[in-house]
Design a protein around this motif. Structure first.
Motif, mmCIF file in Angstrom:
data_model
loop_
_atom_site.group_PDB
_atom_site.id
_atom_site.type_symbol
_atom_site.label_atom_id
_atom_site.label_comp_id
_atom_site.label_asym_id
_atom_site.label_seq_id
_atom_site.Cartn_x
_atom_site.Cartn_y
_atom_site.Cartn_z
ATOM 1 N N VAL A 36 -4.044 136.612 -40.458
ATOM 2 C CA VAL A 36 -3.073 136.954 -41.496
ATOM 3 C C VAL A 36 -2.006 137.858 -40.887
ATOM 4 O O VAL A 36 -2.326 138.818 -40.192
ATOM 5 C CB VAL A 36 -3.756 137.717 -42.671
ATOM 6 C CG1 VAL A 36 -2.714 138.187 -43.686
ATOM 7 C CG2 VAL A 36 -4.802 136.863 -43.349
ATOM 8 N N ASP A 37 -0.746 137.538 -41.158
ATOM 9 C CA ASP A 37 0.364 138.392 -40.752
ATOM 10 C C ASP A 37 0.928 138.989 -42.043
ATOM 11 O O ASP A 37 1.424 138.245 -42.893
ATOM 12 C CB ASP A 37 1.419 137.548 -40.028
ATOM 13 C CG ASP A 37 2.590 138.369 -39.529
ATOM 14 O OD1 ASP A 37 3.037 139.278 -40.252
ATOM 15 O OD2 ASP A 37 3.074 138.088 -38.422
ATOM 16 N N THR A 38 0.833 140.303 -42.220
ATOM 17 C CA THR A 38 1.266 140.912 -43.488
ATOM 18 C C THR A 38 2.736 140.623 -43.772
ATOM 19 O O THR A 38 3.110 140.407 -44.928
ATOM 20 C CB THR A 38 1.013 142.443 -43.528
ATOM 21 O OG1 THR A 38 1.666 143.061 -42.426
ATOM 22 C CG2 THR A 38 -0.475 142.753 -43.486
ATOM 23 N N ASP A 39 3.571 140.588 -42.730
ATOM 24 C CA ASP A 39 4.994 140.289 -42.935
ATOM 25 C C ASP A 39 5.183 138.879 -43.508
ATOM 26 O O ASP A 39 6.005 138.670 -44.396
ATOM 27 C CB ASP A 39 5.788 140.426 -41.629
ATOM 28 C CG ASP A 39 6.042 141.884 -41.247
ATOM 29 O OD1 ASP A 39 5.756 142.789 -42.073
ATOM 30 O OD2 ASP A 39 6.527 142.121 -40.131
ATOM 31 N N GLU A 40 4.398 137.908 -43.006
ATOM 32 C CA GLU A 40 4.511 136.532 -43.507
ATOM 33 C C GLU A 40 4.094 136.451 -44.969
ATOM 34 O O GLU A 40 4.710 135.747 -45.760
ATOM 35 C CB GLU A 40 3.648 135.579 -42.663
ATOM 36 C CG GLU A 40 4.248 135.267 -41.303
ATOM 37 C CD GLU A 40 3.312 134.422 -40.425
ATOM 38 O OE1 GLU A 40 2.327 133.843 -40.944
ATOM 39 O OE2 GLU A 40 3.588 134.352 -39.208
ATOM 40 N N VAL A 41 3.044 137.198 -45.326
ATOM 41 C CA VAL A 41 2.568 137.206 -46.711
ATOM 42 C C VAL A 41 3.637 137.808 -47.631
ATOM 43 O O VAL A 41 3.901 137.294 -48.719
ATOM 44 C CB VAL A 41 1.230 137.993 -46.844
ATOM 45 C CG1 VAL A 41 0.792 138.085 -48.306
ATOM 46 C CG2 VAL A 41 0.138 137.350 -45.993
ATOM 47 N N ILE A 42 4.273 138.879 -47.178
ATOM 48 C CA ILE A 42 5.335 139.529 -47.965
ATOM 49 C C ILE A 42 6.497 138.558 -48.193
ATOM 50 O O ILE A 42 6.991 138.424 -49.318
ATOM 51 C CB ILE A 42 5.837 140.815 -47.260
ATOM 52 C CG1 ILE A 42 4.738 141.879 -47.273
ATOM 53 C CG2 ILE A 42 7.115 141.337 -47.929
ATOM 54 C CD1 ILE A 42 4.981 143.053 -46.328
ATOM 55 N N VAL A 43 6.910 137.857 -47.136
ATOM 56 C CA VAL A 43 8.016 136.893 -47.240
ATOM 57 C C VAL A 43 7.671 135.797 -48.253
ATOM 58 O O VAL A 43 8.494 135.447 -49.108
ATOM 59 C CB VAL A 43 8.357 136.296 -45.842
ATOM 60 C CG1 VAL A 43 9.274 135.092 -45.961
ATOM 61 C CG2 VAL A 43 8.987 137.368 -44.954
ATOM 62 N N LYS A 44 6.440 135.275 -48.180
ATOM 63 C CA LYS A 44 6.011 134.231 -49.129
ATOM 64 C C LYS A 44 6.000 134.785 -50.548
ATOM 65 O O LYS A 44 6.513 134.146 -51.473
ATOM 66 C CB LYS A 44 4.612 133.724 -48.769
ATOM 67 C CG LYS A 44 4.619 132.673 -47.688
ATOM 68 C CD LYS A 44 3.295 131.891 -47.667
ATOM 69 C CE LYS A 44 3.238 130.991 -46.449
ATOM 70 N NZ LYS A 44 2.354 131.478 -45.410
ATOM 71 N N ALA A 45 5.401 135.953 -50.727
ATOM 72 C CA ALA A 45 5.274 136.539 -52.069
ATOM 73 C C ALA A 45 6.628 136.874 -52.680
ATOM 74 O O ALA A 45 6.861 136.634 -53.859
ATOM 75 C CB ALA A 45 4.391 137.795 -52.011
ATOM 76 N N ALA A 46 7.528 137.414 -51.865
ATOM 77 C CA ALA A 46 8.836 137.837 -52.377
ATOM 78 C C ALA A 46 9.812 136.670 -52.489
ATOM 79 O O ALA A 46 10.801 136.749 -53.210
ATOM 80 C CB ALA A 46 9.426 138.925 -51.471
ATOM 81 N N GLY A 47 9.543 135.595 -51.744
ATOM 82 C CA GLY A 47 10.449 134.454 -51.755
ATOM 83 C C GLY A 47 11.759 134.737 -51.038
ATOM 84 O O GLY A 47 12.764 134.079 -51.283
ATOM 85 N N LYS A 48 11.758 135.763 -50.181
ATOM 86 C CA LYS A 48 12.952 136.053 -49.382
ATOM 87 C C LYS A 48 12.544 136.705 -48.066
ATOM 88 O O LYS A 48 11.435 137.204 -47.926
ATOM 89 C CB LYS A 48 13.947 136.927 -50.137
ATOM 90 C CG LYS A 48 13.377 138.096 -50.891
ATOM 91 C CD LYS A 48 14.486 138.810 -51.670
ATOM 92 C CE LYS A 48 13.973 139.388 -52.973
ATOM 93 N NZ LYS A 48 14.978 140.095 -53.728
#
Length: 178
Positions: A36-48
């Motif tokens: 898991v990459d926390t930055d990738e999860v944030i990008v997916k969750a935020a949609g930006k």
């Protein structure tokens, strides 16, 4: 190794550009964990993108998202987690990180500079003097990074595979067998 870790997550911390994602994926593959990459999860969750989050909502909002993601991630086991470089600056994040084994990938500034030279996706590096910006970020974060369970100092000639192998070879020395 999996027996030794008993499902405990590995959290990779360190400055941007040290190779947390690359090394993390190799570690996950090697020991049969999920990555898991926390930055990738944030990008997916935020949609930006992270740049967009910083530009539209500011760093504080990004750090809040980062903490939320980390809180959710630490509920799982058998994960290799690549964290954002600044995750260590929020005190509450340490309570999540301490659920697992914390590995600090420590690379000297010249190595980081070389790796990030062409990277324009880092909002904290939108700076004319990237080197002094990196130095000041590292100075600010180093006391926190040094609280990791394991510090792996990276050299310019080491491959990600060699770094992953070194981490796996060093883990037994910090884990107390039950």
């Amino acid at each position: 190794m999996t027996n030794l870790l008993k499902g405990v997550n590995l959290y990779l911390i360190g400055m941007m550009g040290v190779g947390k994602t690359t090394v993390g994926k190799l570690l996950a593959e090697e020991i049969g964990y999920r990555f898991v990459d926390t930055d990738e999860v944030i990008v997916k969750a935020a949609g930006k993108s992270i740049n967009e989050i910083f530009a539209e909502n500011g760093e504080a909002e990004f750090r809040k998202l980062e903490s939320d993601v980390l809180a959710q991630v630490c509920a799982y086991t058998k994960l290799i987690v690549a964290t954002g470089g600044g995750i260590v600056i929020q005190q509450q994040n340490w309570s999540y990180l301490h659920h697992g084994l914390i590995v600090w990938l420590d690379a000297p500034i010249p190595i980081i500079l070389q790796r990030l030279a062409a990277d324009n996706t880092r909002p904290l590096l939108q700076d004319a003097d990237m080197e002094s910006k990196l130095k000041s970020l590292l100075e600010q974060r180093q006391p926190m990074y040094s609280q990791a369970d394991l510090q792996i100092t990276i050299t310019a000639t080491e491959t990600p595979e060699e770094i992953a192998t070194r981490i796996l070879a060093t883990i037994p020395s910090i884990l107390k067998p039950q």
